[in-house]
Design a protein around this motif. Structure first.
Motif, PDB file in Angstrom:
ATOM      1  N   GLN A 141     -75.711  24.180  51.684  1.00 14.88           N
ATOM      2  CA  GLN A 141     -76.441  25.308  51.373  1.00 14.88           C
ATOM      3  C   GLN A 141     -76.294  26.750  51.976  1.00 14.88           C
ATOM      4  O   GLN A 141     -76.270  27.746  51.240  1.00 14.88           O
ATOM      5  CB  GLN A 141     -77.937  24.845  51.654  1.00 14.88           C
ATOM      6  CG  GLN A 141     -78.713  23.922  50.705  1.00 14.88           C
ATOM      7  CD  GLN A 141     -78.440  24.121  49.376  1.00 14.88           C
ATOM      8  OE1 GLN A 141     -77.708  23.421  48.494  1.00 14.88           O
ATOM      9  NE2 GLN A 141     -79.295  24.977  48.958  1.00 14.88           N
ATOM     10  N   LEU A 142     -75.845  26.556  53.240  1.00 15.84           N
ATOM     11  CA  LEU A 142     -75.441  27.899  53.896  1.00 15.84           C
ATOM     12  C   LEU A 142     -74.334  28.396  53.428  1.00 15.84           C
ATOM     13  O   LEU A 142     -73.907  29.526  53.115  1.00 15.84           O
ATOM     14  CB  LEU A 142     -75.518  27.579  55.349  1.00 15.84           C
ATOM     15  CG  LEU A 142     -75.537  28.808  56.271  1.00 15.84           C
ATOM     16  CD1 LEU A 142     -76.572  29.982  55.997  1.00 15.84           C
ATOM     17  CD2 LEU A 142     -75.416  28.456  57.884  1.00 15.84           C
ATOM     18  N   GLY A 143     -73.420  27.308  53.282  1.00 16.42           N
ATOM     19  CA  GLY A 143     -71.981  27.937  52.733  1.00 16.42           C
ATOM     20  C   GLY A 143     -72.377  28.527  51.288  1.00 16.42           C
ATOM     21  O   GLY A 143     -71.531  29.571  51.132  1.00 16.42           O
TER      22      GLY A 143
ATOM     23  N   GLY B  17     -72.525  36.236  49.865  1.00 16.01           N
ATOM     24  CA  GLY B  17     -72.774  37.333  50.787  1.00 16.01           C
ATOM     25  C   GLY B  17     -73.922  37.384  51.378  1.00 16.01           C
ATOM     26  O   GLY B  17     -74.249  38.516  52.130  1.00 16.01           O
ATOM     27  N   LYS B  18     -74.647  36.324  51.624  1.00 16.84           N
ATOM     28  CA  LYS B  18     -75.832  36.241  52.255  1.00 16.84           C
ATOM     29  C   LYS B  18     -75.755  35.453  53.802  1.00 16.84           C
ATOM     30  O   LYS B  18     -74.895  34.618  53.643  1.00 16.84           O
ATOM     31  CB  LYS B  18     -77.074  35.451  51.573  1.00 16.84           C
ATOM     32  CG  LYS B  18     -77.572  36.112  50.401  1.00 16.84           C
ATOM     33  CD  LYS B  18     -78.663  35.352  49.683  1.00 16.84           C
ATOM     34  CE  LYS B  18     -79.585  34.872  50.595  1.00 16.84           C
ATOM     35  NZ  LYS B  18     -80.678  34.151  49.488  1.00 16.84           N
ATOM     36  N   THR B  19     -76.377  35.852  54.952  1.00 18.27           N
ATOM     37  CA  THR B  19     -76.271  35.300  55.890  1.00 18.27           C
ATOM     38  C   THR B  19     -77.758  34.663  56.492  1.00 18.27           C
ATOM     39  O   THR B  19     -78.680  35.340  56.243  1.00 18.27           O
ATOM     40  CB  THR B  19     -75.809  35.920  56.993  1.00 18.27           C
ATOM     41  OG1 THR B  19     -76.935  37.245  57.387  1.00 18.27           O
ATOM     42  CG2 THR B  19     -74.520  36.593  56.789  1.00 18.27           C
ATOM     43  N   MET B  20     -77.842  33.672  57.166  1.00 17.51           N
ATOM     44  CA  MET B  20     -78.895  33.029  57.549  1.00 17.51           C
ATOM     45  C   MET B  20     -79.806  34.236  58.441  1.00 17.51           C
ATOM     46  O   MET B  20     -80.825  34.178  58.493  1.00 17.51           O
ATOM     47  CB  MET B  20     -78.747  31.882  58.155  1.00 17.51           C
ATOM     48  CG  MET B  20     -80.294  31.145  58.822  1.00 17.51           C
ATOM     49  SD  MET B  20     -81.367  30.756  57.358  1.00 17.51           S
ATOM     50  CE  MET B  20     -80.610  29.325  56.863  1.00 17.51           C
TER      51      MET B  20
ATOM     52  N   ALA C 203     -85.489  27.286  49.073  1.00 17.66           N
ATOM     53  CA  ALA C 203     -84.238  27.895  48.796  1.00 17.66           C
ATOM     54  C   ALA C 203     -83.201  26.360  48.874  1.00 17.66           C
ATOM     55  O   ALA C 203     -81.948  26.471  48.977  1.00 17.66           O
ATOM     56  CB  ALA C 203     -83.961  28.524  49.783  1.00 17.66           C
ATOM     57  N   GLY C 204     -83.670  25.265  49.134  1.00 19.08           N
ATOM     58  CA  GLY C 204     -82.838  23.917  48.972  1.00 19.08           C
ATOM     59  C   GLY C 204     -82.456  23.306  50.367  1.00 19.08           C
ATOM     60  O   GLY C 204     -81.949  22.480  50.488  1.00 19.08           O
ATOM     61  N   PHE C 205     -82.960  24.079  51.625  1.00 26.35           N
ATOM     62  CA  PHE C 205     -82.761  23.347  52.947  1.00 26.35           C
ATOM     63  C   PHE C 205     -83.933  22.243  53.230  1.00 26.35           C
ATOM     64  O   PHE C 205     -84.758  22.316  52.711  1.00 26.35           O
ATOM     65  CB  PHE C 205     -83.009  24.525  54.248  1.00 26.35           C
ATOM     66  CG  PHE C 205     -81.664  25.713  53.763  1.00 26.35           C
ATOM     67  CD1 PHE C 205     -80.527  25.413  54.545  1.00 26.35           C
ATOM     68  CD2 PHE C 205     -82.000  26.703  53.027  1.00 26.35           C
ATOM     69  CE1 PHE C 205     -79.546  26.215  54.465  1.00 26.35           C
ATOM     70  CE2 PHE C 205     -80.948  27.635  52.914  1.00 26.35           C
ATOM     71  CZ  PHE C 205     -79.690  27.498  53.511  1.00 26.35           C
TER      72      PHE C 205
END
Length: 187
Positions: free
Chosen positions: A102-104, A110-113, A153-155
């Motif tokens: 998901q983070l990938g 172009g988003k970061t946690m 967001a799917g986490f």
């Protein structure tokens, strides 16, 4: 020097974590993923257990490189389940890999946690100075809000208590006790 109750008379790993990491703001994406994973792994266990295994986790999870962990497959799940140096919980392992994927996707867009989480507090840590550990909440409206947003967001494995601990680890929440005199400004 006076530390928070949980770090007084603790072993070296716990003392170092308290003095140089916990409550110190970070915007390092790899570190954020590492702490997310470690907080997930800690659920139902002690933080000391996680710290004792942290070096093994770094090896097992490719130094928490999101791109590498996102490519883990069923063979990696089996490998991790057989690794006595880490916490061998199938759901936690699979959800760590899922979260890396998901983070990938976020990174590819172009988003970061870090930007995401820090936006919840307008880029400024929330500093609390509780008088005792019994006053420190296990979850807050902020951790509930972020937990809900991350799930949407799917986490996975990001309930409000885990998120609360994660926000403290990231320095978004600075919950050192009022009596704590450790300088937490550098790692």
């Amino acid at each position: 020097m006076t530390r928070c109750d949980w770090a007084e008379n603790a072993n070296e790993l716990m003392t170092r974590y308290h003095d140089y990491e916990w409550g110190v703001p970070t915007t390092d994406e790899r570190e954020t993923f590492e702490l997310m994973t470690l907080e997930m792994m800690q659920a139902g266990l002690s933080w000391q257990t996680v710290l004792n295994k942290r070096a093994n986790f770094k090896v097992a999870f490719a130094d928490f490189d999101v791109t590498k962990v996102a490519r883990f497959d069923d063979n990696d799940v089996v490998r991790l389940l057989n690794d006595a140096g880490i916490i061998r919980n199938r759901l936690k392992i699979k959800d760590t890999i899922h979260n890396a994927r998901q983070l990938g996707k976020w990174h590819a867009a172009g988003k970061t946690m870090n930007a995401y989480l820090w936006a919840f507090v307008d880029g400024q840590p929330i500093v609390n100075r509780y008088l005792s550990m019994v006053e420190v909440p296990a979850q807050t409206p902020l951790s509930q809000q972020i937990s809900k947003a991350l799930k949407k967001a799917g986490f996975k494995f990001v309930g409000p208590t885990i998120v609360q601990s994660w926000l403290e680890a990231l320095g978004i929440l600075d919950d050192h006790l009022a009596t704590c005199t450790v300088n937490h400004l550098s790692k």
